[in-house]
Design an enzyme around this catalytic site. Sequence first.
Site: not given
Length: 269
Positions: A2-3
């Site tokens: 997750p960014e």
Amino acid sequence: MPELPEIETLVRELKLKTAGRVLSQLDIRQEAVLKTPALLLKSSLEGKSILTAGRVGKFLYLEWERGFRLWFHLGMTGQLGWTEAVQEDTHLHLVLSFEGTRERLWFRDIRKFGEVFMTEGAALPENLKRLGPDPFEISPDGFSALFRKRTGVIKNLLMNQTLLSGLGNIYVNESLHRAGIHPKRPAGRVSGSRIARLHHVIRAVLEEAISDGGSSIDDYIRSDGTRGRFQERHRVYGRAGERCRDCGTRIRRVQISGRSAFFCGHCQR
DNA sequence: GAAGGCCTGGAA
DNA sequence: TTCCAGGCCTTC
């Protein structure tokens, strides 16, 4: 992984779903990722309502009445969901129940690289104070100043959260390809026009990914349990051996500081 | 700067 | 059975 786009997707969804909800029960299934004492969490938040949700870099927070903020970092495999059915397994960490709904907010994290903690009032904890601005917050001049006279390779600098927050391996690789910059190029030796282009394409990639609900590569899912779609539009990440969509050259994969870098040796110099 | 460690499931 | 992925921190 997750960014920024994945966290932003969750923020937007949770903002709509959780605002105004009163927490009836905070159920802590395991404390592995909990950085705030369980009892303090429960006594502070139970009976209180959520005002909104927000994001700082790759951190997501829920803002509660009386100035409490509940922060989540998803690490690599963290999942934050808002559903009626909750997958009850050994990877479940938190389950939050609310008044007047059967839907619950839950946090799962297989590898336990994530973290959950609470803050009170406006003061930011040390780990958040160290973060640099994200690509939407920084000015073009501020962005180019990050790289001036730096000898480190550009890919590493872009992933350094103290310089620029929000980018991880997926979006750094995708952005460098769109900007035509080789991931191993020393940051200080990228031309000014290329740096300006890089800033522009980073924002474009992030915006496209947000509108696609993020990239679901391994474990990331949206708050309703469905997958993002941006992985289908990746140009280099995870495409080693496949052909560059621009020139047909095979995408290469090399290690840079222990992380995979994907790039087109023809388009990126 | 670079490498090691945390952690787990899935691939080799 | 061993190795690998990697966000982030710690250590060399």
